[in-house]
Design a protein around this motif. Structure first.
Motif, PDB file in Angstrom:
ATOM      1  N   LYS A  65     -11.123  10.186 -14.767  1.00 16.71           N
ATOM      2  CA  LYS A  65     -10.287   9.310 -15.590  1.00 16.71           C
ATOM      3  C   LYS A  65      -9.164   8.680 -14.769  1.00 16.71           C
ATOM      4  N   ILE A  66      -8.608   9.455 -13.834  1.00 19.54           N
ATOM      5  CA  ILE A  66      -7.590   8.892 -12.940  1.00 19.54           C
ATOM      6  C   ILE A  66      -8.192   7.747 -12.130  1.00 19.54           C
ATOM      7  N   ASN A  67      -9.379   7.961 -11.588  1.00 18.68           N
ATOM      8  CA  ASN A  67     -10.024   6.928 -10.783  1.00 18.68           C
ATOM      9  C   ASN A  67     -10.358   5.689 -11.610  1.00 18.68           C
ATOM     10  N   ASN A  68     -10.778   5.898 -12.849  1.00 19.25           N
ATOM     11  CA  ASN A  68     -11.090   4.766 -13.726  1.00 19.25           C
ATOM     12  C   ASN A  68      -9.850   3.976 -14.112  1.00 19.25           C
ATOM     13  N   ALA A  69      -8.675   4.636 -14.031  1.00 20.45           N
ATOM     14  CA  ALA A  69      -7.418   3.978 -14.403  1.00 20.45           C
ATOM     15  C   ALA A  69      -6.702   3.389 -13.184  1.00 20.45           C
ATOM     16  N   ARG A  70      -7.390   3.276 -12.082  1.00 19.78           N
ATOM     17  CA  ARG A  70      -6.772   2.817 -10.820  1.00 19.78           C
ATOM     18  C   ARG A  70      -6.012   1.498 -10.973  1.00 19.78           C
ATOM     19  N   GLU A  71      -6.521   0.592 -11.778  1.00 21.96           N
ATOM     20  CA  GLU A  71      -5.896  -0.732 -11.920  1.00 21.96           C
ATOM     21  C   GLU A  71      -4.709  -0.715 -12.870  1.00 21.96           C
ATOM     22  N   ASN A  72      -4.481   0.379 -13.553  1.00 22.21           N
ATOM     23  CA  ASN A  72      -3.324   0.490 -14.442  1.00 22.21           C
ATOM     24  C   ASN A  72      -2.103   0.865 -13.605  1.00 22.21           C
ATOM     25  N   ARG A  73      -1.339  -0.129 -13.229  1.00 23.05           N
ATOM     26  CA  ARG A  73      -0.226   0.089 -12.305  1.00 23.05           C
ATOM     27  C   ARG A  73       1.134  -0.040 -12.998  1.00 23.05           C
ATOM     28  N   VAL A  76       2.994   3.117 -11.860  1.00 26.64           N
ATOM     29  CA  VAL A  76       2.632   3.694 -10.566  1.00 26.64           C
ATOM     30  C   VAL A  76       3.124   2.787  -9.440  1.00 26.64           C
ATOM     31  N   THR A  77       3.842   3.356  -8.480  1.00 30.16           N
ATOM     32  CA  THR A  77       4.353   2.582  -7.348  1.00 30.16           C
ATOM     33  C   THR A  77       3.230   2.334  -6.329  1.00 30.16           C
ATOM     34  N   PRO A  78       3.435   1.432  -5.373  1.00 28.89           N
ATOM     35  CA  PRO A  78       2.432   1.237  -4.323  1.00 28.89           C
ATOM     36  C   PRO A  78       2.094   2.514  -3.560  1.00 28.89           C
ATOM     37  N   ASN A  79       3.058   3.422  -3.438  1.00 29.78           N
ATOM     38  CA  ASN A  79       2.836   4.675  -2.724  1.00 29.78           C
ATOM     39  C   ASN A  79       2.250   5.762  -3.625  1.00 29.78           C
ATOM     40  N   GLY A  80       1.887   5.392  -4.855  1.00 32.84           N
ATOM     41  CA  GLY A  80       1.198   6.322  -5.738  1.00 32.84           C
ATOM     42  C   GLY A  80       2.089   7.208  -6.584  1.00 32.84           C
ATOM     43  N   ALA A  81       3.412   7.018  -6.522  1.00 36.13           N
ATOM     44  CA  ALA A  81       4.317   7.843  -7.329  1.00 36.13           C
ATOM     45  C   ALA A  81       4.309   7.364  -8.775  1.00 36.13           C
ATOM     46  N   ARG A 124       2.589  12.445  -7.565  1.00 30.05           N
ATOM     47  CA  ARG A 124       1.968  11.378  -6.787  1.00 30.05           C
ATOM     48  C   ARG A 124       0.449  11.418  -6.858  1.00 30.05           C
ATOM     49  N   ILE A 125      -0.142  10.256  -7.101  1.00 30.35           N
ATOM     50  CA  ILE A 125      -1.586  10.073  -7.025  1.00 30.35           C
ATOM     51  C   ILE A 125      -1.906   9.417  -5.689  1.00 30.35           C
ATOM     52  N   LYS A 126      -2.712  10.077  -4.899  1.00 32.79           N
ATOM     53  CA  LYS A 126      -3.205   9.469  -3.670  1.00 32.79           C
ATOM     54  C   LYS A 126      -4.705   9.228  -3.859  1.00 32.79           C
ATOM     55  N   TYR A 127      -5.035   7.986  -4.219  1.00 31.92           N
ATOM     56  CA  TYR A 127      -6.434   7.645  -4.441  1.00 31.92           C
ATOM     57  C   TYR A 127      -7.242   7.799  -3.147  1.00 31.92           C
ATOM     58  N   GLY A 128      -8.545   8.027  -3.296  1.00 31.33           N
ATOM     59  CA  GLY A 128      -9.401   8.175  -2.126  1.00 31.33           C
ATOM     60  C   GLY A 128      -9.347   6.956  -1.229  1.00 31.33           C
ATOM     61  N   ASP A 133      -1.696  -2.819  -2.430  1.00 28.46           N
ATOM     62  CA  ASP A 133      -0.343  -3.308  -2.185  1.00 28.46           C
ATOM     63  C   ASP A 133       0.491  -2.333  -1.364  1.00 28.46           C
ATOM     64  N   ASN A 134      -0.097  -1.185  -0.984  1.00 33.91           N
ATOM     65  CA  ASN A 134       0.612  -0.269  -0.094  1.00 33.91           C
ATOM     66  C   ASN A 134       0.251  -0.513   1.374  1.00 33.91           C
ATOM     67  N   ILE A 135      -0.876  -1.185   1.589  1.00 31.46           N
ATOM     68  CA  ILE A 135      -1.327  -1.450   2.951  1.00 31.46           C
ATOM     69  C   ILE A 135      -0.346  -2.412   3.636  1.00 31.46           C
ATOM     70  N   GLY A 136       0.134  -2.008   4.784  1.00 24.99           N
ATOM     71  CA  GLY A 136       1.065  -2.851   5.524  1.00 24.99           C
ATOM     72  C   GLY A 136       2.525  -2.641   5.183  1.00 24.99           C
ATOM     73  N   ARG A 137       2.825  -1.839   4.165  1.00 19.39           N
ATOM     74  CA  ARG A 137       4.224  -1.548   3.834  1.00 19.39           C
ATOM     75  C   ARG A 137       4.853  -0.677   4.921  1.00 19.39           C
ATOM     76  N   SER A 138       6.087  -0.982   5.271  1.00 20.43           N
ATOM     77  CA  SER A 138       6.744  -0.240   6.349  1.00 20.43           C
ATOM     78  C   SER A 138       7.078   1.187   5.943  1.00 20.43           C
ATOM     79  N   LEU A 139       7.093   1.468   4.621  1.00 18.91           N
ATOM     80  CA  LEU A 139       7.383   2.818   4.137  1.00 18.91           C
ATOM     81  C   LEU A 139       6.152   3.475   3.523  1.00 18.91           C
ATOM     82  N   ASN A 140       4.990   3.021   3.910  1.00 16.21           N
ATOM     83  CA  ASN A 140       3.735   3.647   3.486  1.00 16.21           C
ATOM     84  C   ASN A 140       3.670   5.059   4.074  1.00 16.21           C
TER      85      ASN A 140
END
Length: 300
Positions: A65-73, A76-81, A124-128, A133-140
């Motif tokens: 269910k978490i994976n199916n809700a991936r687009e529900n942001r 959820v922050t870019p870093n998954g918090a 924090r959710i760290k998707y597989g 939008d987290n890719i390339g962030r300096s605080l990733n």
């Protein structure tokens, strides 16, 4: 001050609070199985409310269910918090209650050793697969980093893997190479990338954190999120605490309290924003995503 002092702090924690010693700079608290399972239920309730799906008792089905809700942001922050909001502040306060009770029980034999306690843990959710939008962030947090670079040099990280593919989607730790640690490696920086030079003085540690244990590591232990190929999603909690006469960056001081509050009993947290509102902006690059709006309420 030196690396020796940091190691001595872990010594003191381990002996005073009865923790396990994992490394010179890492201690751990293994939770009773029933306490861990109960805490996991509280975390799952919070996540299901934040991602707007019905609770699922089975962990594997819950992960789907978490994976199916991936687009529900929405929450959820870019870093998954997962950002606490008023719509599910009850579930958030229940987590705070159980977390504070866990820490209170841990420090019972030497309460004075804990100087300040943080009231803003990250669920924090760290998707597989990394959120785009987290890719390339300096605080990733996939970049090797120390929390010292944002918060000041003297805190301790707390990492609590809870659910999901924690074997292949986890934290990797790096230790200072022998004789190469320098306090300037703990300097402030607005970007993890600016501190890449530190890594030539560090080496990867062969250590895998396990579910059901809370890990406490000195800020001198650099770490990052690491995903093995084809890994699945991980759900975890991370926060910080302080021992000794040290303080965090001034922009984060409002996240800390002297002693551990009685959350859910005499103290409640008001997230200060609704989920249909735009995320409140941080006070600064050093501050937390709740910094402008979160309030604590004394209910005595």
């Amino acid at each position: 001050m030196s690396l020796k002092y940091r190691i001595e702090r872990i010594d003191n924690m381990t002996k005073s609070w009865g923790l396990n010693r994992e490394h010179d700079l890492i201690a751990s608290l293994p939770l009773d199985k029933n306490i861990f399972e109960d805490f996991k239920v509280k975390i799952k309730l919070y996540v299901s409310r934040a991602l707007n799906f019905s609770f699922e008792e089975n962990d594997d089905d819950f992960l789907k269910k978490i994976n199916n809700a991936r687009e529900n942001r929405k929450n959820v922050t870019p870093n998954g918090a997962i950002v606490p909001k008023k719509e599910f502040q009850l579930e958030y306060n229940i987590i705070l209650r159980d977390w504070s009770l866990t820490i209170k029980n841990m420090i019972e034999k030497d309460k004075k050793l804990l100087s300040i306690f943080r009231i803003t843990p990250n669920i924090r959710i760290k998707y597989g697969k990394e959120l785009e939008d987290n890719i390339g962030r300096s605080l990733n947090t996939s970049h090797p980093h120390s929390d010292a670079w944002l918060e000041g040099p003297w805190g301790l990280n707390c990492y609590f893997p809870i659910l999901g593919d924690c074997e292949n989607n986890n934290l990797v730790y790096y230790q200072p190479k022998k004789g190469e640690f320098d306090e300037k490696m703990m300097s402030s920086s607005p970007s993890y990338e600016n501190m890449k030079w530190v890594m030539k003085h560090y080496e990867k540690l062969d250590f895998v954190p396990k579910k059901g244990n809370i890990y406490f590591s000195d800020y001198a232990m650099v770490h990052n999120t690491f995903r093995s190929k084809n890994c699945d999603t991980r759900l975890s909690m991370d926060t910080t605490l302080y021992i000794g006469k040290h303080k965090p960056n001034p922009d984060r001081e409002n996240e800390y309290r002297l002693g551990v509050p009685n959350f859910g009993i005499t103290t409640l947290v008001d997230p200060g924003q609704y989920e249909n509102e735009k995320f409140a902006e941080k006070k600064s690059v050093n501050s937390h995503y709740t910094s402008k709006v979160l309030k604590t309420i004394n209910i005595e």
